[in-house]
Design a protein around this motif. Structure first.
Motif, PDB file in Angstrom:
ATOM      1  N   ALA A 102       0.829  -1.208   0.000  1.00 54.33           N
ATOM      2  CA  ALA A 102       0.000   0.000   0.000  1.00 54.33           C
ATOM      3  C   ALA A 102       0.862   1.256   0.000  1.00 54.33           C
ATOM      4  O   ALA A 102       0.559   2.236  -0.696  1.00 54.33           O
ATOM      5  N   ALA A 103       1.963   1.235   0.742  1.00 55.74           N
ATOM      6  CA  ALA A 103       2.874   2.395   0.775  1.00 55.74           C
ATOM      7  C   ALA A 103       3.532   2.592  -0.588  1.00 55.74           C
ATOM      8  O   ALA A 103       3.676   3.732  -1.055  1.00 55.74           O
ATOM      9  N   LEU A 110       1.703   6.640  -6.926  1.00 55.64           N
ATOM     10  CA  LEU A 110       0.650   7.588  -7.284  1.00 55.64           C
ATOM     11  C   LEU A 110       1.123   9.019  -7.077  1.00 55.64           C
ATOM     12  O   LEU A 110       0.924   9.880  -7.940  1.00 55.64           O
ATOM     13  N   ALA A 111       1.770   9.281  -5.958  1.00 55.78           N
ATOM     14  CA  ALA A 111       2.278  10.637  -5.682  1.00 55.78           C
ATOM     15  C   ALA A 111       3.308  11.052  -6.730  1.00 55.78           C
ATOM     16  O   ALA A 111       3.284  12.190  -7.215  1.00 55.78           O
ATOM     17  N   VAL A 140       2.927  14.237  -9.303  1.00 55.87           N
ATOM     18  CA  VAL A 140       3.957  15.288  -9.361  1.00 55.87           C
ATOM     19  C   VAL A 140       4.545  15.374 -10.760  1.00 55.87           C
ATOM     20  O   VAL A 140       4.719  16.465 -11.311  1.00 55.87           O
ATOM     21  N   GLN A 141       4.845  14.227 -11.364  1.00 55.55           N
ATOM     22  CA  GLN A 141       5.440  14.225 -12.706  1.00 55.55           C
ATOM     23  C   GLN A 141       4.510  14.836 -13.730  1.00 55.55           C
ATOM     24  O   GLN A 141       4.903  15.688 -14.517  1.00 55.55           O
ATOM     25  N   ASN A 142       3.241  14.416 -13.734  1.00 54.61           N
ATOM     26  CA  ASN A 142       2.287  14.937 -14.721  1.00 54.61           C
ATOM     27  C   ASN A 142       2.018  16.422 -14.513  1.00 54.61           C
ATOM     28  O   ASN A 142       1.944  17.184 -15.477  1.00 54.61           O
ATOM     29  N   SER A 143       1.876  16.832 -13.270  1.00 56.57           N
ATOM     30  CA  SER A 143       1.629  18.252 -12.987  1.00 56.57           C
ATOM     31  C   SER A 143       2.818  19.108 -13.374  1.00 56.57           C
ATOM     32  O   SER A 143       2.670  20.156 -14.007  1.00 56.57           O
ATOM     33  N   SER A 144       4.004  18.669 -12.997  1.00 55.21           N
ATOM     34  CA  SER A 144       5.191  19.464 -13.315  1.00 55.21           C
ATOM     35  C   SER A 144       5.458  19.477 -14.814  1.00 55.21           C
ATOM     36  O   SER A 144       5.915  20.492 -15.348  1.00 55.21           O
ATOM     37  N   LEU A 145       5.170  18.386 -15.504  1.00 55.02           N
ATOM     38  CA  LEU A 145       5.357  18.355 -16.957  1.00 55.02           C
ATOM     39  C   LEU A 145       4.540  19.444 -17.629  1.00 55.02           C
ATOM     40  O   LEU A 145       5.057  20.210 -18.450  1.00 55.02           O
TER      41      LEU A 145
END
Length: 193
Positions: A4-5, A11-12, A16-21
């Motif tokens: 789960a971790a 997911l995190a 972050v990758q998609n948003s920053s891209l």
């Protein structure tokens, strides 16, 4: 617990990758002097090729063995390799369309519109693979599409000159069309593979 971790961490990282891209690419398109999107796409592919070869070298623990393995795979599976050229070309065109769209859309609109990949991938899987979707799945896809339409039709308040340091020329229709074509290419390529 560990599983789960790991899932949460993945997911995190993806968020972050998609948003920053989107944000970094959008900002970079406002810089002067401008750069050619095709050059950025080319060097991104070169970096991916280098990273893939580096992973193969680390797995084989030898550059020469890794190079021999690449040549051997291309010789033994030449036709399969050629077949991968179709989705590769689609992805290359998709990446160029992505840069074009980000030059003509604000980052939020681009991010939301790019989520049409879910719908186009579902349609491609139905058409190309003969997959059947349940009524609930179709309803969910229609809800996603409705949300995207509402987002596109929302009332935007005009930006004041002081609100943004650099303005880029915006052609929302061509930018949205580029994103939509990119999502169709992404769906086709993903289902093809």
């Amino acid at each position: 617990a560990w599983d789960a971790a790991l899932r949460a961490a993945c997911l995190a990282l993806i968020v972050v990758q998609n948003s920053s891209l989107i944000l970094v690419t959008s900002y970079s398109r406002t810089l002067s002097p401008p750069y050619l999107a095709s050059v950025a796409v080319f060097f991104a592919e070169v970096l991916k090729l280098g990273a893939a070869f580096a992973l193969l070298v680390s797995e084989d623990r030898s550059v020469s063995r890794a190079a021999r393995q690449v040549v051997l795979l291309i010789r033994e599976h030449g036709w399969e390799t050629v077949q991968f050229a179709i989705p590769a070309l689609c992805y290359t065109l998709q990446n160029n369309l992505w840069y074009y769209a980000l030059s003509h859309l604000d980052p939020v609109t681009a991010a939301v519109t790019s989520q049409m990949k879910v719908m186009t991938t579902a349609i491609a899987s139905v058409i190309m693979l003969g997959r059947r979707l349940t009524a609930l799945q179709w309803l969910s896809l229609l809800g996603l599409t409705a949300g995207l339409v509402v987002m596109q039709l929302r009332d935007e308040k005009p930006l004041r000159k002081a609100d943004t340091p650099m303005q880029t020329p915006r052609n929302t229709i061509s930018g949205a069309a580029a994103i939509m074509l990119a999502t169709v290419l992404s769906a086709y390529s993903g289902v093809y593979l």
